[in-house]
Design an enzyme around this catalytic site. Structure first.
Site, PDB file in Angstrom:
ATOM      1  N   GLY A 180      38.222  44.153  29.292  1.00  0.00           N
ATOM      2  CA  GLY A 180      37.015  44.729  29.880  1.00  0.00           C
ATOM      3  C   GLY A 180      36.674  44.174  31.240  1.00  0.00           C
ATOM      4  N   CYS A 181      37.481  43.265  31.742  1.00  0.00           N
ATOM      5  CA  CYS A 181      37.257  42.719  33.071  1.00  0.00           C
ATOM      6  C   CYS A 181      38.202  43.403  34.061  1.00  0.00           C
ATOM      7  CB  CYS A 181      37.511  41.211  33.103  1.00  0.00           C
ATOM      8  SG  CYS A 181      36.271  40.255  32.233  1.00  0.00           S
ATOM      9  N   GLN A 182      37.687  43.688  35.244  1.00  0.00           N
ATOM     10  CA  GLN A 182      38.508  44.270  36.293  1.00  0.00           C
ATOM     11  C   GLN A 182      39.576  43.263  36.723  1.00  0.00           C
ATOM     12  OE1 GLN A 182      36.290  45.052  39.858  1.00  0.00           O
ATOM     13  NE2 GLN A 182      37.956  46.127  40.854  1.00  0.00           N
ATOM     14  N   SER A 183      39.181  42.022  36.850  1.00  0.00           N
ATOM     15  CA  SER A 183      40.102  40.943  37.216  1.00  0.00           C
ATOM     16  C   SER A 183      40.672  40.345  35.941  1.00  0.00           C
ATOM     17  CB  SER A 183      39.356  39.842  37.965  1.00  0.00           C
ATOM     18  OG  SER A 183      38.525  40.376  38.953  1.00  0.00           O
TER      19      SER A 183
END
Length: 142
Positions: free
Chosen positions: A50-53
């Site tokens: 769920g994190c872009q990074s």
């Protein structure tokens, strides 16, 4: 130090800065001071979904306290996880699970993040609470 006391310190720290550019620079500095995560935890199992990074988070229970280490490949995200580790690492699972995260709104963090980073912040908090829940369950089964 309690979670609330740490959150109050963070609110006070953020209030020292006049604008969000200075606050972002502060968060970048926090990320740079984040203790290094053991490279063996920089794997798929420790990657927060769920994190872009890419954000890796490892948790262990020492005595009755949850100890967290983390890393990210993005400097702002690394600063965000550094704030969360400052709040949650060294706390009991029960305290982590009962925490009020109002300080995020107080400092205006969520509204100054891109939607994908704000989603990542929520995912980081959820993962920390999942670890705390697992440790709480483990403690209760002993």
């Amino acid at each position: 130090m309690t979670i609330q006391e740490i959150q109050n310190e963070i609110v006070a720290d953020f209030s020292l800065f006049d604008n969000w550019e200075e606050r972002y620079n502060y968060m970048i500095d926090l990320g740079k001071s984040l203790p290094l995560i053991d490279s063996k935890y920089k794997d798929e199992q420790h990657l927060i979904k769920g994190c872009q990074s890419q954000v890796w988070l490892h948790a262990e229970l020492k005595d009755t306290k949850v100890i967290l280490t983390a890393d990210s490949d993005a400097i702002i995200t690394k600063g965000i996880i550094a704030i969360l580790i400052r709040i949650f690492s060294g706390q009991t699972p029960e305290d982590i699970l009962s925490v009020d995260m109002q300080f995020i709104d107080t400092i205006g963090l969520k509204e100054h993040l891109s939607p994908t980073r704000a989603n990542g912040l929520v995912s980081m908090i959820q993962q920390i609470k999942l670890y705390a829940k697992a440790f709480q369950t483990l403690n209760n089964s002993k």
